[in-house]
Design a protein around this motif. Structure first.
Motif, PDB file in Angstrom:
ATOM      1  N   ASP A 130     -12.172   5.520  -9.093  1.00 59.72           N
ATOM      2  CA  ASP A 130     -13.284   5.961  -8.233  1.00 59.72           C
ATOM      3  C   ASP A 130     -13.109   7.427  -7.832  1.00 59.72           C
ATOM      4  O   ASP A 130     -14.088   8.188  -7.785  1.00 59.72           O
ATOM      5  N   THR A 131     -11.867   7.821  -7.540  1.00 64.45           N
ATOM      6  CA  THR A 131     -11.613   9.217  -7.169  1.00 64.45           C
ATOM      7  C   THR A 131     -11.836  10.140  -8.360  1.00 64.45           C
ATOM      8  O   THR A 131     -12.413  11.229  -8.216  1.00 64.45           O
TER       9      THR A 131
ATOM     10  N   ARG B  78      -8.417   8.965  -1.582  1.00 65.84           N
ATOM     11  CA  ARG B  78      -9.063   9.919  -2.494  1.00 65.84           C
ATOM     12  C   ARG B  78      -8.128  11.079  -2.828  1.00 65.84           C
ATOM     13  O   ARG B  78      -8.498  12.254  -2.755  1.00 65.84           O
TER      14      ARG B  78
ATOM     15  N   THR C 294      -6.488  -3.123  -7.632  1.00 62.18           N
ATOM     16  CA  THR C 294      -7.006  -2.468  -6.432  1.00 62.18           C
ATOM     17  C   THR C 294      -6.687  -0.981  -6.449  1.00 62.18           C
ATOM     18  O   THR C 294      -7.562  -0.128  -6.223  1.00 62.18           O
TER      19      THR C 294
ATOM     20  N   ASN D 191      -8.461   0.787  -9.577  1.00 62.89           N
ATOM     21  CA  ASN D 191      -9.890   0.996  -9.379  1.00 62.89           C
ATOM     22  C   ASN D 191     -10.146   2.115  -8.374  1.00 62.89           C
ATOM     23  O   ASN D 191     -11.099   2.900  -8.535  1.00 62.89           O
ATOM     24  N   ALA D 192      -9.298   2.200  -7.347  1.00 65.06           N
ATOM     25  CA  ALA D 192      -9.460   3.272  -6.365  1.00 65.06           C
ATOM     26  C   ALA D 192      -9.204   4.642  -7.001  1.00 65.06           C
ATOM     27  O   ALA D 192      -9.923   5.612  -6.728  1.00 65.06           O
TER      28      ALA D 192
ATOM     29  N   ASP E 163       0.809  -1.219   0.000  1.00 70.65           N
ATOM     30  CA  ASP E 163       0.000   0.000   0.000  1.00 70.65           C
ATOM     31  C   ASP E 163       0.845   1.274   0.000  1.00 70.65           C
ATOM     32  O   ASP E 163       0.321   2.371   0.158  1.00 70.65           O
TER      33      ASP E 163
ATOM     34  N   HIS F 145      -6.077   5.097  -1.995  1.00 68.05           N
ATOM     35  CA  HIS F 145      -7.185   4.756  -1.103  1.00 68.05           C
ATOM     36  C   HIS F 145      -7.576   5.909  -0.184  1.00 68.05           C
ATOM     37  O   HIS F 145      -8.421   5.747   0.690  1.00 68.05           O
TER      38      HIS F 145
END
Length: 295
Positions: free
Chosen positions: A262-263, A139, A255, A258-259, A104, A137
């Motif tokens: 989404d933002t 945003r 992962t 996609n995050a 991460d 993750h």
């Protein structure tokens, strides 16, 4: 050992130099504008610079690919525990930085190589990469844009390199009263409590504009060279397609990718996106400002 704390886009980061013989904050002059003196309880991410770091054994990692950043290749390997190894090369093909991160990107290590310019290049690129992917993750988006502020709102201009982002911003600075430059290459967008904010950063390309400032994001405008000036607001699907290439992302990590998507979607829901068909002149700035300025 030298510990340095910073706050960038209201996010706290820590950079540790294990050996300051050749490494140290002289490699990161632009970061001094973002330094904080207080200790950090829970940094957004931590990077330890340690030239004794060695590559992860080949039998533990798999090559994702080498990609061209425009300033040199970066080689990406995924490790068997989900972490990553990167080798950052300069435009001449020389290795400047070996970067290893957890999955991460909150805990990272790097080794630098070469002369001072190579080390600065490698370290700055490693930090940009970490910031973009640690922010996935949270945003947070690191975008390739030129950013001007007017009446307390930030207006970002995106385009392929050399298309005219900086030129249009210079037209605003010259002809739109009350405008100031926030960043000329890599501003940061954050979604906070459902609203889009945009920040200056320590990365500003060839223009030394390293400002620790923020503003509500007023609009994002894609530059398109044309023979006459006009502007159009983009529908959501076209807006997404225009903004995505300007955001640092990792398509090979679903992962994180996609995050980031989404933002971007949230930015489009809260911010208007435009295409400005333009000449490099005063009229283009005036037409753009009338259309995109928050009333």
């Amino acid at each position: 050992m030298e510990i340095n704390n910073f706050r960038i886009a209201d996010l706290e980061i820590q950079i540790i130099f294990r050996d300051t013989t050749v490494n140290g904050m002289h490699l990161l002059r632009s970061f001094e504008h973002f330094r904080v003196s207080e200790p950090l309880a829970n940094p957004f991410f931590r990077l330890t610079v340690d030239d004794s770091l060695r590559p992860i054994p080949k039998n533990r990692r798999q090559r994702i690919r080498a990609f061209d950043t425009g300033n040199g290749d970066t080689i990406v390997d995924r490790v068997d525990d989900g972490s990553y190894q990167y080798i950052i090369k300069d435009i001449g093909g020389a290795d400047c930085c070996l970067l290893e991160s957890n999955k991460d990107f909150t805990d990272c290590y790097c080794a630098l190589n070469g002369n001072s310019n190579m080390r600065t290049f490698g370290l700055n690129n490693a930090l940009m990469l970490i910031f973009a992917f640690a922010g996935a993750h949270q945003r947070v988006l690191l975008i390739h844009a030129s950013l001007v502020r007017n009446n307390d709102y930030g207006y970002a201009f995106i385009a392929k390199s050399g298309t005219g982002k900086s030129t249009q911003v210079s037209m605003w600075l010259r002809h739109i009263p009350g405008s100031d430059l926030m960043n000329d290459d890599n501003p940061i967008v954050r979604i906070i409590d459902g609203e889009a904010w945009i920040y200056g950063s320590p990365w500003s390309g060839k223009t030394p504009c390293y400002r620790n400032v923020k503003a509500r994001l007023g609009a994002i405008t894609r530059i398109d060279r044309a023979t006459e000036n006009s502007i159009e607001q983009l529908p959501p699907i076209e807006a997404f397609a225009s903004l995505l290439p300007s955001c640092s992302s990792m398509k090979w990590d679903s992962t994180i990718y996609n995050a980031i998507c989404d933002t971007i979607t949230k930015v489009i829901e809260t911010t208007r996106l435009y295409t400005l068909h333009c000449l490099p002149n005063k009229e283009a700035a005036e037409i753009c400002q009338r259309a995109i300025a928050v009333k």
